[in-house]
Design a protein around this motif. Structure first.
Motif, PDB file in Angstrom:
ATOM      1  N   PHE A 254       0.817  -1.209   0.000  1.00  0.00           N
ATOM      2  CA  PHE A 254       0.000   0.000   0.000  1.00  0.00           C
ATOM      3  C   PHE A 254       0.858   1.270   0.000  1.00  0.00           C
ATOM      4  O   PHE A 254       0.533   2.243  -0.679  1.00  0.00           O
ATOM      5  N   ASN A 255       1.949   1.253   0.759  1.00  0.00           N
ATOM      6  CA  ASN A 255       2.820   2.425   0.765  1.00  0.00           C
ATOM      7  C   ASN A 255       3.476   2.654  -0.592  1.00  0.00           C
ATOM      8  O   ASN A 255       3.677   3.799  -1.006  1.00  0.00           O
ATOM      9  N   GLU A 256       3.812   1.580  -1.262  1.00  0.00           N
ATOM     10  CA  GLU A 256       4.395   1.721  -2.600  1.00  0.00           C
ATOM     11  C   GLU A 256       3.401   2.357  -3.562  1.00  0.00           C
ATOM     12  O   GLU A 256       3.756   3.213  -4.376  1.00  0.00           O
ATOM     13  N   ILE A 257       2.125   1.966  -3.450  1.00  0.00           N
ATOM     14  CA  ILE A 257       1.079   2.563  -4.295  1.00  0.00           C
ATOM     15  C   ILE A 257       0.945   4.055  -4.009  1.00  0.00           C
ATOM     16  O   ILE A 257       0.828   4.875  -4.935  1.00  0.00           O
ATOM     17  N   LEU A 258       0.972   4.422  -2.730  1.00  0.00           N
ATOM     18  CA  LEU A 258       0.850   5.836  -2.367  1.00  0.00           C
ATOM     19  C   LEU A 258       2.001   6.654  -2.937  1.00  0.00           C
ATOM     20  O   LEU A 258       1.806   7.763  -3.439  1.00  0.00           O
ATOM     21  N   LEU A 259       3.204   6.106  -2.871  1.00  0.00           N
ATOM     22  CA  LEU A 259       4.376   6.842  -3.352  1.00  0.00           C
ATOM     23  C   LEU A 259       4.446   6.910  -4.879  1.00  0.00           C
ATOM     24  O   LEU A 259       5.109   7.786  -5.428  1.00  0.00           O
ATOM     25  N   LYS A 260       3.767   5.997  -5.551  1.00  0.00           N
ATOM     26  CA  LYS A 260       3.801   5.988  -7.013  1.00  0.00           C
ATOM     27  C   LYS A 260       2.674   6.816  -7.644  1.00  0.00           C
ATOM     28  O   LYS A 260       2.502   6.802  -8.859  1.00  0.00           O
ATOM     29  N   LYS A 261       1.948   7.528  -6.815  1.00  0.00           N
ATOM     30  CA  LYS A 261       0.887   8.397  -7.332  1.00  0.00           C
ATOM     31  C   LYS A 261       1.480   9.447  -8.268  1.00  0.00           C
ATOM     32  O   LYS A 261       2.453  10.124  -7.926  1.00  0.00           O
ATOM     33  N   ASP A 262       0.905   9.566  -9.447  1.00  0.00           N
ATOM     34  CA  ASP A 262       1.340  10.513 -10.481  1.00  0.00           C
ATOM     35  C   ASP A 262       2.736  10.218 -11.035  1.00  0.00           C
ATOM     36  O   ASP A 262       3.249  10.980 -11.853  1.00  0.00           O
ATOM     37  N   ILE A 263       3.347   9.129 -10.578  1.00  0.00           N
ATOM     38  CA  ILE A 263       4.620   8.698 -11.147  1.00  0.00           C
ATOM     39  C   ILE A 263       4.406   7.441 -11.975  1.00  0.00           C
ATOM     40  O   ILE A 263       4.851   7.340 -13.112  1.00  0.00           O
ATOM     41  N   VAL A 264       3.666   6.485 -11.399  1.00  0.00           N
ATOM     42  CA  VAL A 264       3.298   5.257 -12.113  1.00  0.00           C
ATOM     43  C   VAL A 264       1.788   5.180 -12.287  1.00  0.00           C
ATOM     44  O   VAL A 264       1.297   4.880 -13.372  1.00  0.00           O
ATOM     45  N   TYR A 265       1.042   5.469 -11.203  1.00  0.00           N
ATOM     46  CA  TYR A 265      -0.417   5.328 -11.229  1.00  0.00           C
ATOM     47  C   TYR A 265      -1.111   6.671 -11.446  1.00  0.00           C
ATOM     48  O   TYR A 265      -0.737   7.676 -10.833  1.00  0.00           O
ATOM     49  N   ASN A 319      13.554   2.934   0.352  1.00  0.00           N
ATOM     50  CA  ASN A 319      12.709   1.966   1.061  1.00  0.00           C
ATOM     51  C   ASN A 319      12.280   0.784   0.205  1.00  0.00           C
ATOM     52  O   ASN A 319      11.906  -0.259   0.743  1.00  0.00           O
ATOM     53  N   PHE A 320      12.302   0.948  -1.115  1.00  0.00           N
ATOM     54  CA  PHE A 320      11.801  -0.122  -1.995  1.00  0.00           C
ATOM     55  C   PHE A 320      12.840  -0.573  -3.021  1.00  0.00           C
ATOM     56  O   PHE A 320      12.507  -1.289  -3.958  1.00  0.00           O
ATOM     57  N   ASP A 321      14.088  -0.155  -2.833  1.00  0.00           N
ATOM     58  CA  ASP A 321      15.194  -0.538  -3.719  1.00  0.00           C
ATOM     59  C   ASP A 321      14.850  -0.283  -5.186  1.00  0.00           C
ATOM     60  O   ASP A 321      15.006  -1.145  -6.049  1.00  0.00           O
ATOM     61  N   LYS A 322      14.367   0.924  -5.474  1.00  0.00           N
ATOM     62  CA  LYS A 322      14.005   1.294  -6.846  1.00  0.00           C
ATOM     63  C   LYS A 322      15.079   2.187  -7.471  1.00  0.00           C
ATOM     64  O   LYS A 322      14.772   3.096  -8.227  1.00  0.00           O
ATOM     65  N   ARG A 323      16.326   1.908  -7.153  1.00  0.00           N
ATOM     66  CA  ARG A 323      17.402   2.778  -7.645  1.00  0.00           C
ATOM     67  C   ARG A 323      17.659   2.597  -9.132  1.00  0.00           C
ATOM     68  O   ARG A 323      18.004   3.548  -9.821  1.00  0.00           O
ATOM     69  N   LEU A 324      17.521   1.377  -9.650  1.00  0.00           N
ATOM     70  CA  LEU A 324      17.717   1.174 -11.088  1.00  0.00           C
ATOM     71  C   LEU A 324      16.653   1.918 -11.882  1.00  0.00           C
ATOM     72  O   LEU A 324      16.929   2.498 -12.939  1.00  0.00           O
ATOM     73  N   GLU A 325      15.409   1.933 -11.374  1.00  0.00           N
ATOM     74  CA  GLU A 325      14.309   2.613 -12.072  1.00  0.00           C
ATOM     75  C   GLU A 325      14.524   4.115 -12.162  1.00  0.00           C
ATOM     76  O   GLU A 325      13.885   4.785 -12.984  1.00  0.00           O
TER      77      GLU A 325
END
Length: 832
Positions: A254-265, A319-325
């Protein structure tokens, strides 16, 4: 079953059904292919979309005319019409992405709606099956309502553009289907009220699921917002504001979804607007953009996090190891996939080292109007170093040239961003990561690159372990993977992946990427080995661990959510010891009376960032880290990091980690020698504190400790009697250790930077101050001020890892060869 088959056969004999089945099956198959191709990020399916739209336009106009003209004769074709209209909508959405990328479940639910219509529109009697179909229809009808509401803002545009090949009509399709379907349902509900109950139950079940999802998402957003408010009173101008969120944010779905607002979702702000074409943030984040109706609606019930896009991305990284992205991408990487991977591992048991050469073939699925850029991330085991890079250019292997990080990056940006020609770049990243970039890749021009890594074997009491290198990059799930292990002596090996012994090599063929380990027995008698280079000998010795007297001035508990009450209690019960915690930048005393209260204040803190520069000299820090945290790269430019770099090393701080894991922050602190670091158990740490002792690894000025392997590499003056029985990786590991050690000292010393760049070039290693780059021509190196490798160790290789002859040895070799040639000619002359 026989009865159902007869009913279906009877249905197919109705006017227009056979033609409708053929057209629908063809268009549905075509849409499946389109969506499969598009899911990989490719735009190559657009011609198929155009074919589908032509078929759907002709079919839709024809059937609509037939129904309007002879309603009773063709009314049974309405479900076909709905399905084909929606197929047309989805095909058009690929060309004009009003909805962006829809998740698979949206297509499946839409298909359920259409299929259930075939049964309920032709129902003749009530049964349990019919009631289930009405339930399914009610459940799936919600997605049609969603489409209708979402497309309301473009209804005017749809009417205006309806003459343009009828494309504008598709903007009105959900509203038309909703209206026509509702009229039909009202008639059916009058026939039997149970139909109405089943249908409404279907709608209600979706609403309940949506409510539960939105409630959970809202709970997480409230927790984040409340934490923001409560921590806003903590005055810490040294750290970026987003760090407060990051530290108290548990990585979950759920936290990942919140952080991806307007970036992915796509967010709810776009729901009644015309921002459907480009509504996502412009910051670099290489992940497929998704329009998920459930998430879009749920966002409406959540608090706004009040974070900038950059802050959201920074938290995703830590927090989600999204450094490559978040790596900067000069060109798109869409359509790329990993075709083949070859892992070639050579293990040196005597040296407790291994060299891994990874060759990767990259391909592009379909033709594209632009070239692609591939980015790979390699997660290395602790203590490892990148030692080679090659790129095949026109079928010829071109080896990497080592230069400064800045020169390599500037050359890559110039050639890729401006000139669009062949380079490859290998860069060091914090947290034992190496990033490799390859350009260009296209359908007509697949690429091959090779990189090499020198790694220490992880040594335990009775065994040594080789850990495979984790790779992230273009999709590798179907890659053909060939793995090979060779051992330089007769040591037996056990692997977690099924290897077969063939001709002295352990071989494995598989699909995709799989992490694996190789375990070797540890020789009870330590074997020394050495490598000689430029009048210096680099000798491997067993690391010397010593227990030294250490009376801590203070003991700091680095508390976070990983600690339990028993662990904290063990320390506060120590007699005669001053125990403290740091909350924000404030130091507090902790004892047996208040430790539970203090622990509760840290229960949501998932990682800490201690003000090491403020801690009293000769203090002992007890930490228990998790796997994630912000790293130096994300903290770069902050006052906190500046103070760490300037005011920490002279504090003589000792750190004990109670956890087997180490997060990126502590890993960098350890690697760059800001503190003396030791990992052990709770019992051992308590024992050392009670006895006023600390465990250290002995070091000398010209030595480097490789802790995972339990070895020390010492530089000495070359002796004529010294054996050259070790691989050149010994020197590479020594040079890497020296560069990392000196990172703290060289922050503001340009001459020192140059000195250690020279050391990195000599050993051909990728470090925080050096990178490997492959350019297309020798002229490219000259234009960018990059000197090719001269009198250096050069790129590591599986085939050539031994000692390099010294100048006088080359003379002896030449004399020897000349003598042999003279002798051979003399014999040949005599025979003649």
């Amino acid at each position: 079953m026989k009865y159902k088959f007869e009913k279906f056969k009877e249905f197919t004999q109705k006017d227009g059904v056979t033609l409708s089945l053929n057209v629908t099956s063809f268009c549905l198959l075509l849409l499946s292919i389109i969506l499969t191709v598009t899911a990989s990020g490719s735009r190559s399916a657009e011609p198929l979309c155009q074919i589908n739209l032509i078929f759907e336009f002709i079919y839709g106009v024809t059937v609509s005319f037939m129904i309007l003209r002879k309603r009773e004769q063709y009314i049974h074709l309405i479900p076909f019409l709905f399905l084909n209209w929606l197929i047309g909508c989805f095909s058009l959405n690929i060309l004009i992405p009003i909805f962006e990328n829809l998740p698979v479940w949206v297509y499946l639910v839409t298909l359920l709606f259409c299929f259930s219509n075939f049964f309920i529109y032709n129902t003749q009697n009530k049964s349990n099956t019919t009631l289930i179909l009405f339930f399914i229809n009610g459940l799936s009808y919600t997605i049609i309502l969603y489409y209708t509401l979402y497309l309301l803002p473009i209804s005017i545009i749809s009417v205006v553009t309806i003459l343009l090949l009828g494309l504008g009509f598709y903007g009105l399709v959900p509203a038309l289907i909703s209206l026509i379907h509702l009229i039909k349902l009202v008639k059916l509900f009058h026939e039997d009220s149970q139909y109405f109950i089943s249908f409404c139950t279907g709608i209600l079940s979706i609403l309940i699921a949506l409510f539960a999802f939105a409630f959970r998402l809202n709970s997480e957003s409230k927790r984040i917002t409340q934490n923001q408010i409560s921590k806003s009173f903590d005055y810490n101008e040294d750290l970026p504001a987003y760090i407060r969120i990051s530290q108290h944010l548990e990585p979950n779905f759920f936290n990942e979804i919140l952080l991806k607002k307007d970036i992915v979702y796509k967010s709810q702000e776009d729901f009644f607007s015309l921002r459907g074409f480009d509504s996502f943030g412009g910051s670099q984040y290489n992940e497929r953009k998704i329009h998920n109706p459930f998430i879009t609606i749920a966002y409406s019930f959540c608090n706004n996090l009040n974070l900038s896009v950059n802050d959201q991305i920074n938290i995703l990284k830590s927090n989600f190891d999204k450094r490559l992205e978040t790596e900067e991408q000069l060109w798109s990487g869409e359509d790329l996939f990993t075709k083949e991977i070859k892992e070639d591992v050579k293990i040196y048991p005597a040296s407790r080292l291994a060299y891994t050469e990874i060759t990767i073939d990259i391909a592009c699925k379909k033709e594209s109007w632009q070239d692609k850029e591939a980015i790979y991330s390699f997660q290395l085991p602790e203590g490892s170093v990148a030692t080679s890079l090659s790129l095949w250019v026109d079928g010829i292997e071109r080896k990497g040239v080592l230069t400064t990080k800045e020169k390599a990056q500037a050359a890559y940006r110039q050639i890729v961003g401006v000139e669009s020609r062949d380079p490859s770049l290998m860069q060091w990243k914090e947290g034992n990561k190496i990033v490799v970039r390859v350009f260009p890749v296209s359908y007509e021009k697949p690429r091959t690159f090779k990189c090499g890594f020198t790694t220490p074997l992880q040594t335990g009491e009775t065994e040594m372990k080789y850990q495979s290198i984790s790779i992230k990059g273009p999709n590798s799930s179907n890659a053909s993977t060939l793995s090979r292990i060779q051992i330089t002596d007769n040591t037996k090996v056990k692997t977690t992946k099924n290897f077969e012994l063939k001709n002295g090599f352990y071989i494995n063929n598989s699909k995709g990427l799989e992490e694996w380990e190789a375990v070797l027995p540890l020789n009870k008698t330590f074997q020394t080995s050495s490598f000689t280079w430029k009048d210096k000998t680099y000798k491997i010795n067993e690391i010397q661990k010593a227990i030294v007297p250490f009376v801590a001035s203070e003991i700091i508990l680095d508390l976070n959510s990983n600690w339990n009450s028993n662990e904290i209690e063990s320390f506060v019960n120590l007699a005669g010891k001053y125990i403290y915690v740091y909350q924000d930048k404030e130091k507090k005393s902790i004892n047996r009376d208040n430790f539970k209260t203090i622990q509760s204040e840290f229960q949501n803190l998932h990682y800490s960032l201690l003000p090491l520069y403020k801690i009293t000299k000769n203090s002992l820090i007890i930490t228990k880290s998790s796997a994630f945290s912000a790293n130096f790269e994300e903290l770069n430019g902050s006052e906190y990091l500046n103070k760490i770099r300037i005011g920490t090393q002279q504090q003589n701080l000792k750190v004990i980690n109670l956890s087997a894991e180490i997060n990126p922050f502590w890993q960098t602190i350890k690697e760059q020698k800001y503190v003396d670091y030791y990992q052990t158990t709770l019992q051992n740490s308590l024992k050392m504190i009670q006895q006023n002792q600390f465990a250290v690894y002995k070091t000398e000025e010209n030595s480097v400790n490789i802790e995972p392997a339990g070895i020390s590499i010492q530089e000495t003056t070359k002796e004529s009697s010294s054996k050259k029985d070790g691989p050149n990786h010994i020197y590479r590991m020594y040079a890497f250790g020296k560069v990392l050690e000196e990172q703290v000292k060289i922050q503001n010393d340009t001459l020192a930077v140059n000195k250690y760049v020279t050391l990195a070039k000599d050993a051909n290693i990728v470090t925080p101050i050096s990178s490997l780059i492959v350019l297309e021509t020798d002229e490219d190196y000259k234009k960018n001020g990059i000197e090719k490798n001269v009198d250096t160790l050069g790129n590591a290789s599986i085939k050539n890892d031994g000692a390099v002859p010294e100048p006088h040895e080359w003379i002896m070799i030449i004399i020897g060869l000349t003598t042999l040639l003279f002798y051979y000619r003399k014999i040949k002359t005599r025979k003649a």
